[in-house]
Design a protein around this motif. Structure first.
Motif, PDB file in Angstrom:
ATOM      1  N   CYS A 343       0.838  -1.212   0.000  1.00 39.15           N
ATOM      2  CA  CYS A 343       0.000   0.000   0.000  1.00 39.15           C
ATOM      3  C   CYS A 343       0.869   1.257   0.000  1.00 39.15           C
ATOM      4  CB  CYS A 343      -0.976  -0.015   1.182  1.00 39.15           C
ATOM      5  SG  CYS A 343      -0.216   0.221   2.786  1.00 39.15           S
ATOM      6  N   THR A 344       0.321   2.303  -0.624  1.00 40.75           N
ATOM      7  CA  THR A 344       1.099   3.522  -0.859  1.00 40.75           C
ATOM      8  C   THR A 344       1.475   4.273   0.427  1.00 40.75           C
ATOM      9  OG1 THR A 344      -0.085   3.643  -2.936  1.00 40.75           O
ATOM     10  CG2 THR A 344       1.182   5.592  -2.319  1.00 40.75           C
ATOM     11  N   GLY A 349       5.463   6.502   2.547  1.00 35.74           N
ATOM     12  CA  GLY A 349       5.605   7.276   3.785  1.00 35.74           C
ATOM     13  C   GLY A 349       6.836   6.876   4.570  1.00 35.74           C
ATOM     14  N   THR A 350       7.090   5.581   4.724  1.00 36.26           N
ATOM     15  CA  THR A 350       8.259   5.172   5.513  1.00 36.26           C
ATOM     16  C   THR A 350       9.553   5.585   4.791  1.00 36.26           C
ATOM     17  OG1 THR A 350       8.132   2.939   4.568  1.00 36.26           O
ATOM     18  CG2 THR A 350       7.144   3.255   6.743  1.00 36.26           C
ATOM     19  N   TYR A 351       9.524   5.531   3.444  1.00 37.27           N
ATOM     20  CA  TYR A 351      10.701   5.959   2.669  1.00 37.27           C
ATOM     21  C   TYR A 351      11.007   7.431   2.941  1.00 37.27           C
ATOM     22  CZ  TYR A 351      13.538   7.490  -1.252  1.00 37.27           C
ATOM     23  OH  TYR A 351      14.530   8.063  -2.008  1.00 37.27           O
ATOM     24  N   TRP A 352       9.960   8.270   2.890  1.00 36.32           N
ATOM     25  CA  TRP A 352      10.197   9.716   3.068  1.00 36.32           C
ATOM     26  C   TRP A 352      10.505  10.072   4.515  1.00 36.32           C
ATOM     27  CZ3 TRP A 352      11.916  12.433  -0.608  1.00 36.32           C
ATOM     28  CH2 TRP A 352      11.581  12.117  -1.934  1.00 36.32           C
ATOM     29  N   ILE A 373       7.512  15.508   9.166  1.00 40.41           N
ATOM     30  CA  ILE A 373       7.464  14.102   9.622  1.00 40.41           C
ATOM     31  C   ILE A 373       6.139  13.804  10.339  1.00 40.41           C
ATOM     32  CG2 ILE A 373       9.934  13.501   9.630  1.00 40.41           C
ATOM     33  CD1 ILE A 373       9.928  13.963  12.679  1.00 40.41           C
ATOM     34  N   THR A 374       5.633  14.812  11.057  1.00 41.56           N
ATOM     35  CA  THR A 374       4.348  14.605  11.734  1.00 41.56           C
ATOM     36  C   THR A 374       3.243  14.428  10.696  1.00 41.56           C
ATOM     37  OG1 THR A 374       5.172  16.009  13.499  1.00 41.56           O
ATOM     38  CG2 THR A 374       2.814  15.575  13.503  1.00 41.56           C
ATOM     39  N   ASP A 375       3.295  15.229   9.651  1.00 42.29           N
ATOM     40  CA  ASP A 375       2.274  15.156   8.599  1.00 42.29           C
ATOM     41  C   ASP A 375       2.351  13.807   7.865  1.00 42.29           C
ATOM     42  OD1 ASP A 375       0.226  16.335   7.003  1.00 42.29           O
ATOM     43  OD2 ASP A 375       1.708  16.515   5.390  1.00 42.29           O
ATOM     44  N   ILE A 376       3.571  13.375   7.551  1.00 44.11           N
ATOM     45  CA  ILE A 376       3.712  12.077   6.864  1.00 44.11           C
ATOM     46  C   ILE A 376       3.146  10.973   7.765  1.00 44.11           C
ATOM     47  CG2 ILE A 376       5.321  10.366   5.900  1.00 44.11           C
ATOM     48  CD1 ILE A 376       7.292  12.658   5.325  1.00 44.11           C
ATOM     49  N   ALA A 377       3.532  11.028   9.053  1.00 39.19           N
ATOM     50  CA  ALA A 377       3.050   9.989   9.985  1.00 39.19           C
ATOM     51  C   ALA A 377       1.524  10.028  10.091  1.00 39.19           C
ATOM     52  CB  ALA A 377       3.703  10.168  11.351  1.00 39.19           C
ATOM     53  N   ASP A 378       0.941  11.243  10.095  1.00 42.40           N
ATOM     54  CA  ASP A 378      -0.535  11.359  10.140  1.00 42.40           C
ATOM     55  C   ASP A 378      -1.166  10.688   8.920  1.00 42.40           C
ATOM     56  OD1 ASP A 378      -0.477  12.777  12.469  1.00 42.40           O
ATOM     57  OD2 ASP A 378      -0.722  14.751  11.534  1.00 42.40           O
ATOM     58  N   ASN A 379      -0.462  10.762   7.796  1.00 40.22           N
ATOM     59  CA  ASN A 379      -1.013  10.180   6.569  1.00 40.22           C
ATOM     60  C   ASN A 379      -0.775   8.684   6.441  1.00 40.22           C
ATOM     61  OD1 ASN A 379      -2.425  12.187   4.851  1.00 40.22           O
ATOM     62  ND2 ASN A 379      -0.555  13.331   5.304  1.00 40.22           N
ATOM     63  N   ILE A 380       0.070   8.142   7.290  1.00 43.86           N
ATOM     64  CA  ILE A 380       0.259   6.673   7.310  1.00 43.86           C
ATOM     65  C   ILE A 380      -0.739   6.068   8.298  1.00 43.86           C
ATOM     66  CG2 ILE A 380       1.848   4.789   7.835  1.00 43.86           C
ATOM     67  CD1 ILE A 380       4.196   6.652   7.165  1.00 43.86           C
ATOM     68  N   LEU A 381      -0.819   6.701   9.482  1.00 42.75           N
ATOM     69  CA  LEU A 381      -1.632   6.142  10.572  1.00 42.75           C
ATOM     70  C   LEU A 381      -3.106   6.059  10.169  1.00 42.75           C
ATOM     71  CD1 LEU A 381      -1.594   5.209  13.569  1.00 42.75           C
ATOM     72  CD2 LEU A 381      -2.049   7.577  14.206  1.00 42.75           C
ATOM     73  N   GLY A 382      -3.653   4.849  10.276  1.00 44.85           N
ATOM     74  CA  GLY A 382      -5.076   4.669   9.973  1.00 44.85           C
ATOM     75  C   GLY A 382      -5.381   4.590   8.494  1.00 44.85           C
ATOM     76  N   SER A 384      -3.144   2.851   6.333  1.00 41.53           N
ATOM     77  CA  SER A 384      -2.336   1.775   5.774  1.00 41.53           C
ATOM     78  C   SER A 384      -3.135   0.475   5.761  1.00 41.53           C
ATOM     79  CB  SER A 384      -1.065   1.574   6.606  1.00 41.53           C
ATOM     80  OG  SER A 384      -0.296   2.740   6.532  1.00 41.53           O
ATOM     81  N   PHE A 385      -2.681  -0.445   4.946  1.00 42.73           N
ATOM     82  CA  PHE A 385      -3.410  -1.695   4.769  1.00 42.73           C
ATOM     83  C   PHE A 385      -3.273  -2.606   5.981  1.00 42.73           C
ATOM     84  CE2 PHE A 385      -4.065  -5.906   2.843  1.00 42.73           C
ATOM     85  CZ  PHE A 385      -5.233  -5.670   2.142  1.00 42.73           C
ATOM     86  N   CYS A 386      -2.134  -2.532   6.666  1.00 41.39           N
ATOM     87  CA  CYS A 386      -1.968  -3.383   7.851  1.00 41.39           C
ATOM     88  C   CYS A 386      -1.284  -2.584   8.960  1.00 41.39           C
ATOM     89  CB  CYS A 386      -1.178  -4.657   7.517  1.00 41.39           C
ATOM     90  SG  CYS A 386       0.604  -4.449   7.531  1.00 41.39           S
ATOM     91  N   ALA A 387      -1.110  -3.234  10.093  1.00 37.53           N
ATOM     92  CA  ALA A 387      -0.627  -2.526  11.279  1.00 37.53           C
ATOM     93  C   ALA A 387       0.863  -2.198  11.220  1.00 37.53           C
ATOM     94  CB  ALA A 387      -0.936  -3.345  12.525  1.00 37.53           C
TER      95      ALA A 387
END
Ligand code: FMN
Ligand code: SF4
Length: 429
Positions: A343-344, A349-352, A373-382, A384-387
């Motif tokens: 999933c994108t 997100g982890t790459y950036w 980094i906070t914004d990227i993390a906000d866009n990963i959390l919830g 993503s396809f898995c935990a």
């Protein structure tokens, strides 16, 4: 709550040849369980209050109860022995020192869910553990504890030890099942859940090593005995793995609800001359805590109420000499490497996150990077396809929350304040 240690799974670890059947004993709990109705075994585990020890804390007996009965399909038990979370180090020593508690637990669980085939999916790098598991399974077959007509009960069980190829994502239960079937390990869409369509599209229970290894003691001593330990909603005991800057790191088996302060007392405290700075309650995927949290009861509810998760009780301890930015970078490099790419949000997100954190670590960042980094993390959390994706955001959000000043210091001085050449702002390091 009791604060003393409660060695059950770890009780025989210092005995000579603890890993052999001779030292372990005769599978009395399995013998007892096979004389019971399978539903009564499930009920006993429900009554004990045992919750999954693999991280999420799902009630184990309830999970077994989801397996449809009389459906005419084969049922499977798959033990998750992938253990790859940074900091988590309980299942591997457990399988090394006491593999028969796991094998006996597998017999009881398989019988309860009416499975005739079980698998241990073990992390591929731990060759010494794989050998030990094979030896334990062989011994159990030779004694007639596995195979056909176990204890003359008419019940048959085949147990296979399967080694993975070393991918953190293969610890996610559905990725594990794909890997076990011979496919590339990537998470499946849920529902259907494994209890309905798991291994080979048949009803499957996936449980953690420690969850299953706890079952023989529950059958032998009774649900009340187990439920008498721990806290109201987090019953029983668990292995707490203390690592890092602690005087006596190791495995401390204790009732759930014990605090880090109590565990540190038993472990000789933080290494001499140093103080606690931050720690993880349950591995790198759980938001970090600081010295304000020394008295938080380590159970599912209390840790959750303070903004983290009990996870796998992997207590990684860091003293004041550790750079939190460097630590978060290291963890993030792990997540970027282990992201399966399905999933994108997580793949990108982890790459950036890694790129920006590298910059921050070198003191070449700006305050805007912290927002990034906070914004990227906000866009990963919830999203993503898995935990795995959600877990990757825990170090980011929690470190910015507790150690914002330390991030800022990096670019104020143009480097890491923990680098001895740059240490004037932080005093002696
Ligand atoms: C990325 C990732 C890795 C995981 N790794 C493990 C693992 O190594 N061992 C484990 O038991 N559970 C792991 N889990 C949790 C499993 O998906 C599952 O919840 C667990 O095996 C259920 O067992 P339990 O109910 O006995 O805790 C992982 C989850 C994720 C998202
Ligand atoms: S969150 Fe990460 S590990 Fe999980 S499916 Fe998406 S890319 Fe793969």
């Amino acid at each position: 709550m009791s604060t003393t240690l409660t060695p059950v799974l770890t009780a025989n670890w210092d005995q000579p040849n603890s890993f052999t059947l001779d030292s372990y004993g005769e599978y009395e709990a399995a013998k007892k369980a096979l004389g019971m109705d399978p539903d009564a075994v499930i009920q006993a585990v429900k009554d004990s209050g045992l919750r999954g020890r693999g991280g999420a804390g799902f009630p184990t007996g309830m999970k077994w109860g989801f397996i449809p009965q009389g459906d005419g399909k084969p049922h499977y038990l798959v033990v998750n022995a992938d253990e790859s979370e940074p900091g988590t180090c309980k299942d591997i020593p457990l399988m090394m020192a006491n593999p028969h508690s796991l094998v006996e637990g597998i017999i009881i669980t398989s019988y309860a869910i009416r499975a005739n085939h079980a698998f241990i999916y073990v992390r591929g790098e731990v060759l010494h553990v794989i050998r030990r598991l094979h030896a334990a399974v062989r011994e159990a077959y030779e004694k007639g504890y596995l195979g056909t007509d176990i204890f003359g009960s008419g019940y048959d069980l085949e147990l296979v030890v399967h080694s993975g190829a070393g991918a953190y994502i293969c610890g996610e239960e559905t990725a594990l099942l794909d890997s076990l079937e011979g496919f590339r390990g990537q998470p499946r869409l849920k529902p259907p859940f494994p209890a309905v369509a798991g291994l080979y599209a048949s009803p499957t229970v996936v449980n953690n090593v420690e969850s299953i290894a706890s079952v023989p003691s529950i059958i032998a001593n009774g649900a009340e005995w187990f439920a008498g330990m721990g806290t109201e909603k987090s019953k029983g005991f668990g292995i707490f793995s203390l690592s890092g800057h602690v005087t006596r790191p190791g495995q401390y088996e204790a009732p759930l609800g014990i605090t880090l302060r109590e565990l540190l007392d038993m472990a000789g405290g933080i290494r001499e001359g140093h103080q606690l700075k931050f720690w993880t309650p349950g591995g790198s995927s759980t938001p970090i805590f600081t010295d304000e949290h020394l008295d938080v009861p380590l159970d599912f509810e209390a840790v959750g109420a303070k903004g983290s998760m009990l996870g796998t009780r992997a207590l990684q301890i860091f003293d004041e000499t550790t750079c939190v930015v460097r630590t978060v970078l290291r963890w993030t490099e792990f997540y970027a490497h282990e992201s399966c790419g399905k999933c994108t949000p997580c793949r990108e997100g982890t790459y950036w996150l890694k790129q920006v954190l590298k910059r921050l670590d070198k003191g070449q960042g700006t305050e805007e990077d912290l927002a990034t980094i906070t914004d990227i993390a906000d866009n990963i959390l919830g999203r993503s396809f898995c935990a795995l994706g959600d877990g990757a955001t825990s170090p980011i959000h929690s470190s910015v929350k507790y150690f914002r000043e330390e991030y800022l210091k990096h670019f104020e001085i143009g480097g890491c304040p923990f680098d001895p050449k740059k240490s004037t702002l932080w005093g002696e390091q």
